[in-house]
Scaffold this motif. Structure first.
Motif: not given
Length: 879
Positions: A394-408
Motif C-alpha cells: 500500500p502507498p505511504v503518504p510520505w509527503l504528508l508525514w514530512g509536512g507534519l514532522l516539519l511542522s513539529a
C-alpha cells in the motif's frame, strides 16, 4: 543581603506574560499536530501498512479450499441434494456445516453415525469441500452447572478429543477441514463459566492431536470468533481472545484462524480498524494481531461474513440491493487487497429457523424459496474470471508525514524561542517565597484539575504545570509521588489510534520531576546545591536491570505488554530511585521520604477499612477480606506489610506529638493488614520484617543485646503476647488458614513457571511477559490461567530475566547486606530509616516466597524507594 527575588521591570514582565501566552498558543497547535499525526497514522494503517501482504497457505503442500464458500444447514433443506448442486453450480467451492456431538454420541461410547453419514455423503456427492464444525457437547459430558445449555463445552476435554478422533477416523477420507468448537468468545458458548480463551486453548491442545492421530493430513481451524467490542466475563473481543489463545499455547495446534467479519450496516470499504468498531475491515485488525504475534504465515478464513436485510437485526440492517452490492464488493476487496485471506464464506444459505427470524436476512433465497438479489451478486462474482491476487504494497503518504514532522520542528523551535524570553528562575523563586496557602492552593488546583480531566490536551497541560511546580519544589513532588504509589490503578488513559497509554498518578509525578532532577544535577555541578552521596558499587546494581531487560527482547512476542512492563518494573522504579537519591541527601529529607511512604500506605489502609466497614471486600473461606485500592486483598497486604515496618522505624525517629500521629498510622495499618486475611503477610511477611528489624537493632547496639539478656522475663512476656496474638488471628480466621487448596494451585503454577524458565533459561521472557507465556506450560485442565506473576520471588526473577536475572538479584541481596554494615556507622536517624526500609524489603521478600515481590508496579516502585533509603550512604561521611 536579602535573598528575596528582584522584581522585573514592568515592560519586561509584560513581555514575559506575552511569551507565556505564545507558549500556550503553540501548545494548542502542538496538540492539533499530534491529533493530525494520529489521524494520518490511522489512515496509514487502514491502507494496509503492516499487514504482511505475502499470500499464505494452509500447509507446505499448498492445500486450501476454493476462495468462496457458504454456510449450510443441510437439515433445513427439503431437497438437499438439489440445493447443494445449485450452490456448486453458482460457484461456491466449499460448504461449512455444523456437526453436533450430542447427536452422534448421546451416551458415553454409544455412537449413532446415521445423520453424519448422510450429511457427509451429500456434500461429497455435490462436489463441495466439507468444512465441519465440531461442537455441541452431550449432557453427560457437561459440568453439572452447565446442563440445560445447548452450547456449553464438556467438563473434560479428553471426552471431546475421543469423539473428534472417532469422527476423523470415520470420515478422514472425505473431510480435511475441521473446526474445533464455535464462538467460544461469547456467552453462552462457554457454558455458565466466564469466557476464558486460555481454557479454549487447552481444548485445542487436547482435541487437535486426536484429530491428527486419526487423519494425518487434517487441517485444523480454530473456532470462529464472534465479532464483539466487549471485554468482560460474558464476551471478549476477537483480538484479545486470539492473543490469549496464543499465550495459552494453541498456536502449534491450529492451522487456520477463523473469523466472522460481518458488515454491520456499513460498506465493505469502510476503513476503520478499531476494537470498538464492528465492520468488514475488522478482518484486517485481526490479521494485524497475527502479524504482531509472529504468526504472519498463518492464513485467515472469513468463515462467515455478510449483511442482513431484515429489520431489527442484531447485525444491523441494509436494503436487499445494498446487501447484493456489498457482498460483491467484499469479495472483490478481499481478493484484490487481502492476499492473506484464504477463504470467504457467506453467512448462511437457508437457516434452520422459523421464517421472520433475523437469520433469514442473510439467506440466499426468500422464505418462498425464490433467489434473493444477493445470490445473483455472489454467483456473478464467482463465475467470472478473477485476476491473479496482487502483492503490491500500500502507498505511504510520505509527503504528508514530512509536512507534519516539519511542522513539529517549527513549533518546537518557536516554543524554545518563546521560553527563552521568560525568567523561569525568578518566577519559580517568587513561588517558593509565596505564602504557604498560595503554594498549597497551586498544588491542589493542579491535582484537582488532573483528577477530573479526561481530554488529552488538558491532561498534558496538567503535566506541564506539575513540572513547573516540581521545578520550584522538587521535594514536594517527590513526596506526592511516594504517597501515590499504592494508587496505581487510578490511572489516566490516553487513546493513541489502536493503542491505549495508561499513566499512574505516581508515574505522572515522576515524569514531571524529570526537569527538576536535571536542574538539580546542573546546580550541583555549578556548586549551587548540596551534593548527593557518591555512588558506590552496590548502588549501581539496579542499573544492571536495563541491559537485562534489553536482552530479554529476544524472547518477546507481546510487545505492548513488554513495553508496559519495562515502564512499570524497570524505568519508573529506576527513576524513583534516582529521585530519592538526588533529593533525599540529608537525614531530614530522608525522614520526609519515610513519612511520605507511610502516608501512602495509611491512605491505602483507610480506603480498605472504609470499604470493609461498608461490607465490601472479597468473601473467601467464610471471611470477608479487606481490599484496598487494588483488586486483590493479597496485593493490599503486600503493600501494607511494608508500610507497617517503615512505620515502626518512623516512630523511632519522630518525637513529640507527631509520634502519636504515627502510632495511630501504624495501628491503622496493622488493623487493615489483619483484615486482609493474607496468610503470607501474617505468617511470613510481618514476622520476617520484625525479626529483621530486631536483629539489625541488636547488631547496631551490642549493649542492647546484653540488656535483653538481663531482662529475659520481659522478653518472654513479649514473645508470649505475640504468640497469643497469632493464635487469636488464626483461630478467628481458621477456615481461611486451614484451606490448602491455594497451596495446591501455587504448586501447579510454580511447575508451569519452572517449565517456562527452562525454555527461556538465560534471558527470560522480559517484564510483562509472564502473563503472555506461562499458560502454554500449564497442564490441560489447569485453572490458574490468568496470573500476572508466578507467586514466587525467585521464579519472578528467573522467568522475567533468566539465570542472569537471578545473578543480578543475588548481587542486590549482597549489596543490601554490605550497605547495612556500612550504615552501622551512620547517626541514629539515618540508621533507623535504613533499617526500617531494609525490614520492609525483608518482609516483602519473605511474603514473596508465595506471592509477588517485583512484578506488581506499586511494589516495584516501593522496593526502589526502599533500596535508595537503605543503600545510599551519608553524603557527609562518604566520598
Amino acid at each position: 543581603m536579602s535573598c528575596a527575588p528582584r522584581h522585573s521591570p514592568p515592560m519586561t514582565r509584560l513581555r514575559q506574560i506575552l511569551a507565556i501566552v505564545r507558549l500556550l498558543l503553540l501548545y494548542v497547535l502542538a496538540c492539533a499536530l499530534i491529533a493530525g499525526m494520529g489521524l494520518l497514522w490511522q489512515a496509514t494503517l487502514e491502507a494496509g501498512v503492516g499487514l504482511n501482504r505475502v499470500p499464505v497457505r494452509v500447509d507446505s503442500a499448498g492445500a486450501q479450499p476454493p476462495f468462496a464458500g457458504v454456510n449450510v444447514q443441510i437439515e433445513a433443506y427439503p431437497a438437499a441434494a438439489t440445493r447443494l448442486a445449485t450452490l456448486k453450480a453458482a460457484g461456491f467451492g466449499w460448504a461449512r456445516q455444523r456437526i453436533a456431538w450430542r447427536a452422534i454420541e448421546p451416551e458415553p461410547g454409544l455412537f449413532d453415525w446415521r445423520t453424519a453419514d448422510h450429511i457427509v455423503a451429500l456434500l461429497v456427492e455435490a462436489g463441495l469441500e466439507p468444512v465441519v464444525v465440531l461442537n455441541g457437547a452431550p449432557v453427560w459430558a457437561m459440568a453439572e452447572t452447565d446442563r440445560g445449555l445447548i452450547a456449553a463445552p464438556p467438563a473434560d476435554f479428553a471426552d471431546f478429543a475421543r469423539f473428534a478422533e472417532a469422527f476423523a477416523r470415520r470420515y478422514g477420507s472425505h473431510i480435511r477441514y475441521y473446526q474445533i468448537w464455535d464462538e467460544p468468545n461469547i456467552a453462552p458458548n462457554w457454558g455458565n463459566r466466564h469466557i476464558n480463551p486460555v481454557e479454549y486453548a487447552q481444548m485445542v491442545r487436547a482435541v487437535a492431536p486426536a484429530i491428527r492421530n486419526a487423519d494425518a493430513d487434517a487441517v485444523i481451524l480454530a473456532a470462529a470468533l464472534a465479532p464483539t467490542v466487549d471485554r468482560g466475563h460474558l464476551a471478549i473481543d476477537e483480538v484479545f481472545f486470539l492473543q490469549r489463545m496464543i499465550a495459552g499455547g494453541a498456536a502449534p495446534f491450529f492451522d487456520v484462524v477463523a473469523i466472522q467479519p460481518f458488515g454491520f450496516g456499513v460498506s465493505p470499504h469502510h476503513p476503520r480498524q478499531q476494537i470498538d468498531t464492528l465492520n468488514f475491515s475488522r478482518a484486517a485488525l485481526i490479521r494485524r494481531t497475527l502479524v504482531d504475534a509472529g504468526l504472519g504465515a498463518r492464513p485467515v478464513w472469513a468463515v462467515r461474513y455478510g449483511w442482513n436485510r431484515t429489520l431489527n437485526s442484531p447485525w444491523a440492517t441494509v436494503t436487499a440491493s445494498d446487501q447484493a452490492s456489498y457482498a460483491h464488493a467484499a469479495l472483490d476487496r478481499a481478493w484484490r487487497d487481502w492476499s492473506w485471506l484464504a477463504a470467504m464464506g457467506w453467512a448462511i444459505d437457508q437457516p434452520l429457523a422459523p421464517p421472520g427470524t433475523p437469520a433469514w436476512g442473510f439467506a440466499l433465497t426468500t422464505v418462498n424459496n425464490q433467489p434473493a438479489p444477493v445470490f445473483a451478486a455472489l454467483t456473478g462474482w464467482q463465475t467470472s474470471a478473477q485476476p491473479p491476487r496482487t502483492l503490491s504494497a500500500p502507498p505511504v503518504p510520505w509527503l504528508l508525514w514530512g509536512g507534519l514532522l516539519l511542522s513539529a520542528v517549527l513549533i518546537g523551535q518557536r516554543g524554545l524561542a518563546a521560553a527563552r524570553l521568560i525568567d523561569w528562575r525568578a518566577w519559580l523563586a517568587r513561588f517558593r517565597h509565596a505564602p504557604l496557602w498560595v503554594q498549597l492552593a497551586a498544588w491542589a488546583a493542579v491535582i484537582g484539575v488532573y483528577h477530573l480531566a479526561t481530554a488529552a490536551p488538558l491532561i498534558g497541560l496538567c503535566w506541564l504545570a506539575a513540572a513547573l511546580l516540581c521545578l520550584a519544589q522538587p521535594q514536594v513532588g517527590l513526596w506526592l509521588a511516594l504517597a501515590l504509589i499504592p494508587f496505581y490503578f487510578q490511572h489516566k488513559e490516553l487513546h493513541l489510534v489502536n493503542a491505549t497509554l495508561t499513566i499512574a498518578p505516581a508515574h505522572a509525578l515522576l515524569l514531571a520531576l524529570l526537569p527538576a532532577l536535571f536542574d538539580q544535577r546542573h546546580q550541583r555541578r555549578a556548586g549551587n546545591a548540596p551534593s548527593a552521596a557518591a555512588l558506590v558499587w552496590w548502588e549501581l546494581a539496579p542499573l544492571l536491570l536495563i541491559p537485562l531487560t534489553l536482552l530479554a527482547t529476544v524472547n518477546v512476542w507481546q510487545w505492548a505488554a513488554y513495553l508496559r512492563g519495562a515502564v512499570d518494573f524497570v524505568i519508573m522504579p529506576l527513576l524513583l530511585w534516582w529521585a530519592v537519591r538526588s533529593l533525599a541527601f540529608s537525614a531530614a529529607a530522608r525522614r520526609r521520604v519515610l513519612f511520605a511512604l507511610v502516608a501512602g500506605g495509611v491512605l491505602a489502609a483507610l480506603v480498605g477499612l472504609v470499604g470493609w466497614l461498608q461490607a465490601q471486600g472479597s468473601e473467601v473461606d467464610g471471611v470477608r477480606r479487606l481490599v484496598g485500592p487494588h483488586f486483590s486483598p493479597n496485593h493490599t497486604a503486600l503493600y501494607l506489610e511494608r508500610t507497617l515496618l517503615i512505620g515502626l522505624a518512623a516512630l523511632v525517629v519522630t518525637a513529640g506529638r507527631w509520634r502519636v500521629v504515627l502510632l495511630a498510622a501504624v495501628l491503622t495499618t496493622a488493623a487493615a493488614l489483619i483484615l486482609t486475611g493474607s496468610r503470607g503477610a501474617l505468617l511470613l511477611g510481618v514476622p520476617a520484617g520484625l525479626l529483621t528489624l530486631a536483629l539489625l537493632a541488636l547488631y547496631r547496639r551490642p549493649a542492647l543485646a546484653r540488656w535483653l539478656r538481663i531482662r529475659q522475663d520481659m522478653v518472654r512476656w513479649l514473645w508470649l503476647g505475640a504468640g497469643l496474638l497469632v493464635v487469636v488471628i488464626v483461630l478467628w480466621q481458621w477456615e481461611r488458614f486451614a484451606n490448602l487448596e491455594t497451596l495446591e494451585l501455587r504448586i501447579e503454577l510454580w511447575m508451569a513457571a519452572m517449565a517456562l524458565w527452562r525454555n527461556h533459561f538465560w534471558a527470560g521472557v522480559g517484564p510483562g511477559g509472564f502473563f503472555w507465556t506461562y499458560p502454554a506450560y500449564l497442564r490441560v485442565g489447569a485453572v490458574e490461567v490468568d496470573q500476572l506473576h508466578p507467586h514466587n520471588v525467585w521464579l519472578e526473577v528467573a522467568t522475567t530475566w533468566g539465570v542472569l536475572g537471578l545473578a543480578w538479584f543475588m548481587l542486590c541481596v549482597a549489596g543490601l547486606v554490605t550497605a547495612m554494615r556500612r550504615q552501622r556507622r551512620a547517626d541514629s536517624a539515618m540508621w533507623w530509616i535504613a533499617a526500617g526500609a531494609c525490614a520492609g524489603l525483608a518482609a516483602g521478600l519473605a511474603h514473596g516466597q508465595s506471592d509477588a515481590f517485583l512484578l506488581l508496579a506499586d511494589l516495584a516502585a516501593w522496593n526502589a524507594a526502599a533500596w535508595a533509603l537503605t543503600t545510599m550512604p551519608d553524603s557527609e561521611t562518604t566520598t
